[in-house]
Design an enzyme around this catalytic site. Structure first.
Site, PDB file in Angstrom:
ATOM      1  N   LYS A  96      -1.527  -2.923  22.419  1.00 11.61           N
ATOM      2  CA  LYS A  96      -0.704  -1.771  22.070  1.00 11.61           C
ATOM      3  C   LYS A  96       0.467  -1.550  23.031  1.00 11.61           C
ATOM      4  O   LYS A  96       1.520  -1.053  22.622  1.00 11.61           O
ATOM      5  CB  LYS A  96      -1.566  -0.509  21.994  1.00 11.61           C
ATOM      6  CG  LYS A  96      -2.563  -0.530  20.848  1.00 11.61           C
ATOM      7  CD  LYS A  96      -3.339   0.766  20.755  1.00 11.61           C
ATOM      8  CE  LYS A  96      -4.336   0.743  19.604  1.00 11.61           C
ATOM      9  NZ  LYS A  96      -5.051   2.025  19.447  1.00 11.61           N
ATOM     10  N   ASP A 125      -1.799   6.520  15.427  1.00 10.17           N
ATOM     11  CA  ASP A 125      -3.031   7.141  15.924  1.00 10.17           C
ATOM     12  C   ASP A 125      -2.825   8.639  16.159  1.00 10.17           C
ATOM     13  O   ASP A 125      -3.710   9.452  15.873  1.00 10.17           O
ATOM     14  CB  ASP A 125      -3.478   6.497  17.240  1.00 10.17           C
ATOM     15  CG  ASP A 125      -4.079   5.122  17.050  1.00 10.17           C
ATOM     16  OD1 ASP A 125      -4.666   4.876  15.978  1.00 10.17           O
ATOM     17  OD2 ASP A 125      -3.979   4.292  17.969  1.00 10.17           O
TER      18      ASP A 125
END
Length: 278
Positions: free
Chosen positions: A71, A108
């Site tokens: 990420k 997210d």
């Protein structure tokens, strides 16, 4: 969006990746949307292999989902990054535009907000976060828009505490640090977000209060966690990791395909069935 007669490709990358439910969710969305020429795969890719994989992407690709440890590693490989992703230095979604640009986003954070909103939690006057990893920073970003008071982070080390306090300063959240040894106190907060690995909160299950607030436990396997089960036994609202996974995947599908709304209910059913079969 690419032409309708082109086979569109998407995938989830990470290491380890075999456990990922992303293919189940995205393929369910494609089926519901009638996108018969779309495919979604999974690839075991670590940080060393990521640049080569990204370089190999051609015009048949629509997007990538990224999990750990990629990420942050992907950011230097992108042409642009959304403000949401930049706020926590984490990209979990890459979209390839028609002109070949690679754009990064973080679903997210809005996924957390949507999962909580679905259970009726839109504002809270305080919150507690268990843990201090990458998911905890996303939790702080989600709380930035919904928590009007302090957020207490329960951590295992001073270094982690400094990191969480730093994230709070960046995100405009009043973060207070407490030692993990006092984590039972977190359970009294109106909103508790558990971001720890499997088993880490099991010892807290016996300390759930008689009238708990809302628990958001980001794990989806094993489920329920000991803490989530004890919470539900006391009639406390529980938001689980599958809720987060589905809501963030909905946003990914919409960005990659250009089709909205993505079929939340069908994706959730597919995820529940896949977990039940494991």
């Amino acid at each position: 969006m690419a032409s309708a007669d082109r086979r569109h490709r998407a995938a989830v990358l990470g290491s380890p990746i075999a456990h990922s439910l992303s293919p189940v969710l995205h393929r369910a969305a494609y089926a519901e949307l009638g996108l018969t020429d779309w495919s979604y795969e999974r690839f075991e890719i670590d940080e060393a292999a990521l640049p080569g994989f990204v370089e190999s992407l051609d015009t048949t690709w629509a997007g990538l989902s990224l999990t750990m440890p990629l990420k942050r590693a992907v950011i230097p490989l992108l042409d642009s990054v959304s403000g949401t992703a930049a706020s926590v230095e984490a990209v979990n979604t890459v979209v390839l535009t028609e002109d070949g640009r690679l754009t990064g986003d973080n679903t997210d954070i809005p996924g957390m907000v949507a999962a909580l909103r679905e259970r009726g939690v839109e504002k809270t006057d305080s919150a507690a976060v268990l843990g201090a990893g990458a998911t905890a920073s996303s939790a702080l970003a989600a709380l930035a828009g919904m928590c009007t008071g302090p957020v207490t982070a329960y951590v295992r080390s001073q270094e982690r505490g400094r990191e969480m306090r730093g994230w709070g300063e960046r995100l405009g959240v009043d973060v207070r640090i407490a030692d993990w040894a006092d984590a039972e106190q977190a359970l009294r907060a109106p909103l508790v977000i558990a971001t720890t690995p499997a088993g880490a909160t099991d010892a807290l299950a016996a300390a759930v209060p008689d009238r708990p607030g809302t628990l958001f436990d980001v794990l989806y396997e094993p489920w329920p966690t000991g803490l989530a089960a004890a919470w539900a036994d006391r009639s406390g609202p529980v938001v689980g990791g599958l809720d987060l996974l589905v809501h963030q995947a909905v946003l990914q599908v919409e960005q990659m395909t250009g089709r909205a709304p993505a079929p939340l209910a069908a994706m959730r059913r597919a995820g529940e069935a896949a977990l039940a079969a494991r």
